[in-house]
Scaffold this motif. Structure first.
Motif, PDB file in Angstrom:
ATOM      1  N   MET A   1       0.668  -1.131  -0.560  1.00 54.03           N
ATOM      2  CA  MET A   1      -0.270  -0.254  -0.156  1.00 54.03           C
ATOM      3  C   MET A   1       0.711   1.215   0.388  1.00 54.03           C
ATOM      4  SD  MET A   1      -2.635  -0.771  -0.375  1.00 54.03           S
ATOM      5  CE  MET A   1      -3.758   0.680   0.192  1.00 54.03           C
ATOM      6  N   VAL A   2       2.383   0.939   0.508  1.00 54.95           N
ATOM      7  CA  VAL A   2       3.134   2.243   0.618  1.00 54.95           C
ATOM      8  C   VAL A   2       3.437   2.607  -0.881  1.00 54.95           C
ATOM      9  CG1 VAL A   2       5.249   3.404   1.584  1.00 54.95           C
ATOM     10  CG2 VAL A   2       3.650   2.458   3.153  1.00 54.95           C
ATOM     11  N   ILE A   3       3.915   1.583  -0.963  1.00 53.24           N
ATOM     12  CA  ILE A   3       4.387   1.880  -2.930  1.00 53.24           C
ATOM     13  C   ILE A   3       3.326   2.582  -3.912  1.00 53.24           C
ATOM     14  CG2 ILE A   3       5.682   0.476  -4.597  1.00 53.24           C
ATOM     15  CD1 ILE A   3       7.703   1.350  -2.251  1.00 53.24           C
ATOM     16  N   GLN A   4       2.066   1.487  -3.366  1.00 52.33           N
ATOM     17  CA  GLN A   4       0.932   1.867  -4.180  1.00 52.33           C
ATOM     18  C   GLN A   4       0.490   3.890  -4.049  1.00 52.33           C
ATOM     19  OE1 GLN A   4      -2.433  -0.879  -4.187  1.00 52.33           O
ATOM     20  NE2 GLN A   4      -1.540  -2.298  -4.296  1.00 52.33           N
ATOM     21  N   PHE A   5       0.615   4.025  -3.064  1.00 55.04           N
ATOM     22  CA  PHE A   5       0.471   5.791  -2.360  1.00 55.04           C
ATOM     23  C   PHE A   5       1.333   6.556  -3.720  1.00 55.04           C
ATOM     24  CE2 PHE A   5       1.782   9.188   0.431  1.00 55.04           C
ATOM     25  CZ  PHE A   5       0.400   9.701   0.047  1.00 55.04           C
TER      26      PHE A   5
END
Length: 377
Positions: free
Chosen positions: A117-121
């Motif tokens: 999720m952090v990378i997608q953000f």
């Protein structure tokens, strides 16, 4: 007219090169995945019974970037002139590199959901930093133009949601690639119509990449391969990039050709987006985590009814085509909000029909003491 023919020829050239290159790359990826034991292992939530290689997605973005660069280098004054913003392309490249990194890690050794999720953000933020964000809702929910401070965070959340929706719909052979193909063809035709050949080229190359994958995934059992999280997440990011660009109001995008581009962009990805939203809302209403894996998705329901993977794929791809056609044809006839409400009603009605059918079959099986559903193949 000559310019249209030239650009059309370039798109055909790009399609052929993408198909050829992906056909050369995929068998080698299958060989490496088998050699290194990189498989998607069956479990209770998954519908395949044997370990399947899952690294196909590792080729999607490199092939896209290579074929796109070749086309630009060979014909630098044709397609790219219509898109002056280099930052928009850099947003696609840098964001995809991040998504590829976490996808490869997840496919090979696993990755925590929070890390993904952090990378997608971050990747979604790069898309916005590159200059792409929803700046006009065209009257959807009574909202017109929106300022950057509203459009930017909405676009980040939307891009993350699209990535996860494509990842979640990837549960039957050819389903994610088939639905993504419908969206890409729709975007490609509409970008071409608007004179945005730069983005039509990206759509065509991605379609060319998906054709060989679709063949191996659906029609070649002895060499079947999955796209994995690398493929579904990068494909989702690319669809988010194209969808946001199509919906974005800019002086160079022939905006007057379509009075509701946001709605058309949504309709091209309607099934994965609203199926994921339906499932997440259902989990939340039951007090469960919205990200808890289960078998509530539309393709799970069809599989539980005894549909084969191929029938599930064909049924939902045809539904995706139907939503696009309905919205494009009725866009100038119906009010935007009425059309959106009809889409939701149609979708929920289809799901409810499946729920009723499943409930009836389960009750009948309990009474008879044996299953009556057709065995999946």
């Amino acid at each position: 007219m000559n310019n249209i023919l030239l650009n059309g020829g370039i798109l055909i050239f790009a399609l052929l090169i993408a198909v050829t290159l992906e056909m050369m790359v995929l068998p080698r990826i299958i060989y490496i995945a088998k050699k290194k034991n990189i498989f998607d292992i069956p479990c209770a939530r998954k519908s395949h019974r044997n370990p399947i290689p899952r690294l196909a997605g590792i080729s999607f973005f490199p092939v896209l970037l290579f074929v796109f660069s070749v086309c630009v280098l060979i014909l630098p004054d044709s397609i790219v002139i219509s898109e002056p913003a280099l930052k928009r392309l850099l947003g696609l490249i840098t964001g995809n590199l991040l998504i590829m990194g976490i996808g490869i890690k997840d496919d090979i050794v696993g990755a925590r959901y929070k890390h993904k999720m952090v990378i997608q953000f971050l990747a979604s933020v790069l898309l916005v930093v590159g200059g792409l964000y929803i700046n006009d809702f065209n009257g959807l929910f009574g909202v017109g133009e929106v300022p950057f401070w509203i459009g930017a965070p909405f676009t980040v959340l939307l891009a993350m949601f699209i990535m996860n929706a494509i990842n979640l719909i990837d549960g039957a052979d050819g389903l994610a690639s088939g639905i993504a193909g419908v969206a890409l063809i729709s975007f490609g035709v509409l970008f071409f119509t608007r004179g945005l050949y730069f983005y039509a080229l990206i759509c065509v190359i991605l379609v060319g990449i998906l054709i060989p994958f679709f063949y191996y995934n659906v029609f070649y059992p002895s060499r079947k391969i999955f796209m994995g999280d690398t493929g579904s997440l990068t494909l989702g990011f690319q669809l988010a990039y194209l969808g946001v660009r199509f919906a974005m109001k800019t002086p160079d995008s022939n905006y007057e050709l379509f009075n509701a581009p946001v709605m058309i962009a949504l309709s091209a990805m309607f099934i994965p987006l609203f199926d994921a939203l339906r499932v997440m809302v259902g989990r939340a209403l039951e007090g469960k985590s919205m990200f808890l894996p289960d078998r509530r998705h539309i393709h799970h329901k069809l599989l539980d009814l005894g549909f084969s993977h191929r029938k599930v794929m064909v049924s939902l791809v045809l539904c995706a085509c139907l939503f696009v056609l309905i919205n494009v044809l009725l866009m100038s006839v119906l009010n935007l909000n009425i059309m959106f409400a009809l889409d939701i009603i149609l979708w929920l009605g289809m799901v409810e029909v499946l729920n009723i059918r499943l409930k009836f079959i389960r009750e009948y099986e309990e009474r008879m003491g044996h299953p009556v559903r057709v065995k999946q193949k």
